[in-house]
Design an enzyme around this catalytic site. Structure first.
Site, PDB file in Angstrom:
ATOM      1  N   ARG A  51      24.770  -3.078 -66.388  1.00 56.49           N
ATOM      2  CA  ARG A  51      26.029  -3.615 -66.929  1.00 56.49           C
ATOM      3  C   ARG A  51      26.801  -2.581 -67.742  1.00 56.49           C
ATOM      4  NH1 ARG A  51      23.370  -8.402 -70.060  1.00 56.49           N
ATOM      5  NH2 ARG A  51      22.160  -6.548 -70.554  1.00 56.49           N
ATOM      6  N   LYS A 148       6.337  -5.320 -61.568  1.00 55.90           N
ATOM      7  CA  LYS A 148       5.603  -6.371 -62.248  1.00 55.90           C
ATOM      8  C   LYS A 148       6.361  -6.740 -63.525  1.00 55.90           C
ATOM      9  CE  LYS A 148       2.566  -4.380 -65.654  1.00 55.90           C
ATOM     10  NZ  LYS A 148       1.269  -4.137 -66.205  1.00 55.90           N
ATOM     11  N   ASP A 177       2.625  -1.708 -57.546  1.00 58.73           N
ATOM     12  CA  ASP A 177       1.555  -1.680 -58.548  1.00 58.73           C
ATOM     13  C   ASP A 177       1.181  -0.210 -58.646  1.00 58.73           C
ATOM     14  OD1 ASP A 177      -0.863  -1.524 -59.906  1.00 58.73           O
ATOM     15  OD2 ASP A 177      -1.463  -3.538 -59.288  1.00 58.73           O
ATOM     16  N   HIS A 178       1.632   0.429 -59.728  1.00 58.80           N
ATOM     17  CA  HIS A 178       1.534   1.889 -59.730  1.00 58.80           C
ATOM     18  C   HIS A 178       0.091   2.386 -59.708  1.00 58.80           C
ATOM     19  CE1 HIS A 178       1.426   1.127 -64.081  1.00 58.80           C
ATOM     20  NE2 HIS A 178       0.743   2.233 -64.156  1.00 58.80           N
ATOM     21  N   LYS A 182      -1.972   5.991 -57.461  1.00 59.64           N
ATOM     22  CA  LYS A 182      -2.710   7.103 -58.067  1.00 59.64           C
ATOM     23  C   LYS A 182      -3.531   7.836 -57.007  1.00 59.64           C
ATOM     24  CE  LYS A 182      -2.971   5.261 -62.734  1.00 59.64           C
ATOM     25  NZ  LYS A 182      -2.392   6.361 -63.498  1.00 59.64           N
ATOM     26  N   GLU A 216      -7.051   1.588 -73.180  1.00 59.36           N
ATOM     27  CA  GLU A 216      -5.907   2.294 -73.766  1.00 59.36           C
ATOM     28  C   GLU A 216      -6.143   2.465 -75.258  1.00 59.36           C
ATOM     29  OE1 GLU A 216      -1.929   0.789 -71.908  1.00 59.36           O
ATOM     30  OE2 GLU A 216      -3.232  -0.933 -72.163  1.00 59.36           O
ATOM     31  N   ASP A 235      -1.317  -9.225 -67.867  1.00 60.32           N
ATOM     32  CA  ASP A 235      -0.675  -7.913 -67.853  1.00 60.32           C
ATOM     33  C   ASP A 235      -1.489  -6.874 -67.071  1.00 60.32           C
ATOM     34  OD1 ASP A 235       1.536  -6.304 -68.811  1.00 60.32           O
ATOM     35  OD2 ASP A 235       0.081  -5.231 -70.055  1.00 60.32           O
ATOM     36  N   HIS A 240      -3.511  -4.933 -61.786  1.00 62.15           N
ATOM     37  CA  HIS A 240      -4.146  -3.621 -61.635  1.00 62.15           C
ATOM     38  C   HIS A 240      -5.662  -3.708 -61.377  1.00 62.15           C
ATOM     39  CE1 HIS A 240      -0.309  -2.313 -62.961  1.00 62.15           C
ATOM     40  NE2 HIS A 240      -0.519  -2.499 -64.244  1.00 62.15           N
ATOM     41  N   LYS A 331      -6.581  -2.847 -75.359  1.00 61.77           N
ATOM     42  CA  LYS A 331      -5.703  -1.963 -76.126  1.00 61.77           C
ATOM     43  C   LYS A 331      -6.431  -1.558 -77.392  1.00 61.77           C
ATOM     44  CE  LYS A 331      -1.321  -3.425 -74.324  1.00 61.77           C
ATOM     45  NZ  LYS A 331      -1.070  -2.129 -73.681  1.00 61.77           N
TER      46      LYS A 331
END
Ligand code: NAP
Length: 484
Positions: A51, A148, A177-178, A182, A216, A235, A240, A331
């Site tokens: 936008r 996603k 889905d990255h 890989k 992570e 998530d 994944h 996490k």
């Protein structure tokens, strides 16, 4: 510079949400690297659409800055960067309004591949799909790429699939889905199906269990409001981790093409046994030394959302009956590390005595850091002193084995975008896969919600709640160390 590139035909890639975080951090720097590798032939263009009111020059300036920030060492190549920026255009468009669409339509060129990247909130997918058709911008050969989250449960995923299906055929839809982009994930398939060595052992006769860890060190960061409505299950696990599980567990496809691979992955998801509650551990990171815990980060002091999950899953088929698949993601863990470990069974009979008998083969597939694989094998420790056995890794780190060029592999996004341009859907999720994954995860999430399940607190910088360690301990096993 990467040397082995496959040429692609000229294309126009329209990035809806071209000014957003994902476009600036991943998509556009990735495209610049593909440009450098010679994969933006001829008059190929990238058209940003959002936008915000700006012209081509302002968009190019924004992308210039983004590539300087996120583009890695290649961004120093100012001459090529300028040439790349000249391929960029911008159209101001509101997905929900009609302004700007005629201008975009006017930019389209006959006989050129058209791809549309929906890097916007999923609530806009329907509007974009509809207007791409109303304004005759998309045709039967066009492709759309969607990000996603693909729904937040089975019902919303079905609705999204139906919205897209109203305007595009399944073979035009690329659900990204990255993790599947890989290098190591694809190498997993090469190792499994390109060698005679592994496949005969890839079953419950020889595999004791499998661990998949995606850890992570960061917390929820600026995504608190979104994350708190999602949690680790939605998530990370539903997409994944389940995709990784599918690639590990699937039967060999008859061919390496999109539908053969995706048919086999779908069978794995459908064979997953319903989860038992005592096989799941949910966690939430506690306050750390800085006084910030999960609840502070998401600004919700009554949140029951999980930032960690560990689970023991079973696949009910002949190959995997009795083999636990332990999945874990979280996490604020002790290290940033993603790994799949295939832990083989003990020897049926050892000719060595005592401790020397207790050695195991482990195939470890590292997604990050240092993408690569190693196979733990047992050998005799060199030197005198009798038959002392020691475990050593047969290291298959690409950079070591194949030379420095091999480490310079495209980022997952780059590879996947080029697959879109080539029309190869193998590494993208099909609609029925996504729905099957939600059908498996929905009852688990609904169970927590109906019981007001409270996640266990865990210390930031740890390996998650103690209950997660117990999940394996009860089975006489242990998690592999999370190493960065
Ligand atoms: P973002 O930073 O909020 O960017 C959203 C983009 O959409 C902006 O370019 C925005 O520009 C545009 N936009 C918003 N409303 C619009 C409308 N009505 N019409 C046209 N354009 C509109 O979001 P993001 O982080 O880039 O994420 C984009 C998508 O990717 C989301 O679905 C997200 O869940 C997904 N995703 C993101 C990441 C990531 O690392 N960021 C990772 C995985 C998935 P204007 O405001 O100028 O319109």
């Amino acid at each position: 510079m990467v040397s082995r590139v496959i040429p692609v035909d000229p294309f126009d890639l329209v990035i809806f949400g071209g000014t957003g975080d994902l476009a600036r951090r991943k998509i556009l720097p990735g495209l610049f690297r593909r440009f450098l590798a010679g994969q933006m032939p001829g008059e190929s263009r990238i058209i940003g659409a959002a936008r915000s009111d700006m012209d081509d020059a302002a968009f190019r300036a924004m992308v210039h800055e983004a590539i300087k920030e996120f583009g890695g060492r290649e961004s120093a190549d100012e001459a090529h960067l300028r040439a790349f920026l000249n391929r960029l255009h911008y159209v101001s468009i509101d997905a929900k309004g009609d302004g700007g669409w005629a201008q975009l339509s006017g930019l389209m060129v006959e006989d050129r591949i058209r791809a549309f990247y929906f890097s916007v909130a999923p609530s806009l997918f329907g509007d974009l799909a509809e207007r791409l058709h109303t304004f005759e911008i998309a045709n039967k050969a066009s492709r759309i790429v969607v990000e996603k989250p693909f729904g937040r449960d089975l019902e919303t995923a079905r609705a999204l699939n139906a919205t897209l299906a109203a305007h595009f055929d399944e073979n035009q839809i690329y659900r990204i889905d990255h993790y599947l982009g890989k290098e190591t994930v694809q190498n997993l398939m090469a190792v499994r199906f390109g060698n005679v060595l592994f496949e005969p052992l890839w079953n419950n006769h020889y595999v004791d269990h499998i661990q998949i860890t995606v850890a992570e060190t960061v917390g929820v960061g600026g995504r608190g409001a979104y994350y708190d409505k999602s949690g680790a299950m939605r998530d990370m696990v539903q997409n994944h981790l389940m995709q990784l599980l599918c690639l590990i567990a699937m039967e060999p496809p008859s061919q390496f093409n999109a539908d053969s691979v995706r048919d086999e992955k779908l069978k794995v998801i459908r064979a997953l046994q319903p989860m038992e509650n005592h096989h799941i551990v949910r966690g939430q990171y506690d306050r750390g030394k800085d006084g910030q815990g999960y609840r502070n980060d998401v600004e919700n002091d009554r949140s029951f959302t999980e930032s960690f999950i560990a689970m023991k899953c079973h696949i009910a088929n002949w190959r995997w009956a009795g083999v636990p698949f332990y999945l874990r993601t979280g996490k604020k863990m002790k290290a940033r590390s993603s790994e799949i470990a295939v832990v083989f069974r003990d020897l049926g009979h050892s000719i060595f005595e005592g401790d020397e008998a207790r050695h195991r083969n482990i195939l470890s597939i590292r997604l990050q850091p240092n993408e690569g694989m190693d196979l733990q094998v047992t050998i005799k420790e060199p030197g005198p002193g009798g038959m002392r056995l020691v475990d050593v890794p047969l290291d298959m780190t690409f950079a070591d084995a194949l030379g420095p060029d091999a480490a310079d592999v495209p980022d997952a996004y780059e590879r996947l975008i080029m697959d879109v341009i080539r029309g190869n859907q193998t590494l993208f999720m099909r609609g029925d896969e996504v729905e099957a994954a939600w059908a498996w995860t929905d009852p688990i999430i609904k169970g927590w919600e109906s019981r007001n399940d409270v996640p266990k607190l865990y210390e930031p910088g740890s390996a998650g709640p103690d209950d997660s360690l117990m999940l394996l301990h009860r089975d006489g096993r242990r998690w592999r160390d999370i190493k960065g």
